[in-house]
Enzyme design. Sequence first.
Site, PDB file in Angstrom:
ATOM      1  N   ARG A 114       4.553  -7.181  -2.339  1.00  0.00           N
ATOM      2  CA  ARG A 114       3.217  -7.272  -2.927  1.00  0.00           C
ATOM      3  C   ARG A 114       2.981  -6.101  -3.867  1.00  0.00           C
ATOM      4  NH1 ARG A 114       1.512  -3.337  -1.056  1.00  0.00           N
ATOM      5  NH2 ARG A 114      -0.232  -3.561  -2.471  1.00  0.00           N
ATOM      6  N   ALA A 143       1.192  -5.658  -7.902  1.00  0.00           N
ATOM      7  CA  ALA A 143       1.497  -6.376  -9.143  1.00  0.00           C
ATOM      8  C   ALA A 143       2.844  -5.983  -9.760  1.00  0.00           C
ATOM      9  CB  ALA A 143       0.365  -6.153 -10.141  1.00  0.00           C
ATOM     10  N   CYS A 193      -6.840   0.262  -2.120  1.00  0.00           N
ATOM     11  CA  CYS A 193      -5.661  -0.591  -1.985  1.00  0.00           C
ATOM     12  C   CYS A 193      -4.374   0.223  -2.076  1.00  0.00           C
ATOM     13  CB  CYS A 193      -5.676  -1.739  -2.992  1.00  0.00           C
ATOM     14  SG  CYS A 193      -4.501  -3.061  -2.587  1.00  0.00           S
ATOM     15  N   ASP A 215      -4.105  -5.609 -11.438  1.00  0.00           N
ATOM     16  CA  ASP A 215      -3.254  -6.807 -11.477  1.00  0.00           C
ATOM     17  C   ASP A 215      -3.304  -7.453 -12.855  1.00  0.00           C
ATOM     18  OD1 ASP A 215      -3.837  -6.457  -8.486  1.00  0.00           O
ATOM     19  OD2 ASP A 215      -2.264  -7.971  -8.543  1.00  0.00           O
ATOM     20  N   LYS A 252       0.635  -5.692 -17.757  1.00  0.00           N
ATOM     21  CA  LYS A 252      -0.498  -6.173 -16.944  1.00  0.00           C
ATOM     22  C   LYS A 252      -1.628  -6.684 -17.854  1.00  0.00           C
ATOM     23  CE  LYS A 252       0.911  -3.937 -12.894  1.00  0.00           C
ATOM     24  NZ  LYS A 252       0.577  -2.578 -12.500  1.00  0.00           N
TER      25      LYS A 252
END
Length: 330
Positions: free
Chosen positions: A22, A24, A135, A204, A240
């Site tokens: 996991r 991006a 995160c 992301d 991205k």
Amino acid sequence: MMPSFSKEITKLADDIKTMHIRGAAEIGRVAVDGLSIFASQSKARSPQAYRDQFEGAYQFLLATRPTAVSLPNALRYVRHRVDTAFKKGMDVGELRALTIRAAEDFKRSSLEAVKKIGEIGSKRIKNGDLVMTHCNSSVAIATLIQAKREGKDFSVIVTETRPRFQGRLTAKALADKGIPVTLIIDSAARYFMPKVDKVIVGADVVTANGAIVNKIGTSQIALIAKEARVRVFVGAETYKFSPSTVLGELVEIEERPADEVIPKKELKNLKGVRVVNPSFDITPPDLIDVIITERGVIPPQAAILILMEEFGWSIGEEQVGKTLVEEEDW
Ligand code: RUB
């Protein structure tokens, strides 16, 4: 009918879907590994058969997770080169070797971009800073670790990031490097914000208008950072940036299963309760101070310039199918 893939490719796709793999940047790099495995296992007898089967593997990997644009951009990078070689009349052996090389090139340039952003971003970290992150962003972590390497003395507040607790991974990665870390629950972010000097998160997706899509809760943190006059930095490699958003397409926000939020058994007892679990949210450009890319620091409003520079000023479907990270750009 969906073509079948080798167990290695199927496992890799499954690992992305189930989030064993996991983040991006990592998703993009692992997806091109999938194309590389396809190339090394391909038994295609003609360039056309190879190209057709390649497309099957491409679509299979593309369907693993919907939000992070690093995934399609990484896959497109390889496909664009395969297509060019196919049109030039390369044979199957050459196409296979080129696929593997292109995947390696993408991975190398992705890792270089993360390192470069770390070097640029670390300049914004000062002695005595209290930094908040949300995160588990390899780009944000690279920035903080680089600042530590440069001898800066700062500490970090990490939000736990429910429901998957990626914040714990971040806390460990930073603490392992000797950075003082405080882990907090997500809903404590506003309580701590007045003490925070800056926020750094990953992304992301960066959209054409300079918004970023990142882990659910990022926009709330950016909002309370604005309220407390705390700067928000976003670290994002140029792969991205989403070309399709220039054409007006919206970013699909992944919905994860309800049992990530509450065990199935418990939910059964909550009669009449529905769980909705969006994995990402959108932070508008006015809540972001700068986006740090491997090409330098830009205001979010300049995202369109990066996209136009890459895809041309009359961007259309054709260019969107291209890729953001041509080899010569690196
Ligand atoms: C991960 C997440 C990360 C970005 C950026 O979400 O939102 O902040 O992907 O990460 P998930 P990086 O855990 O659902 O994949 O900087 O490593 O690309």
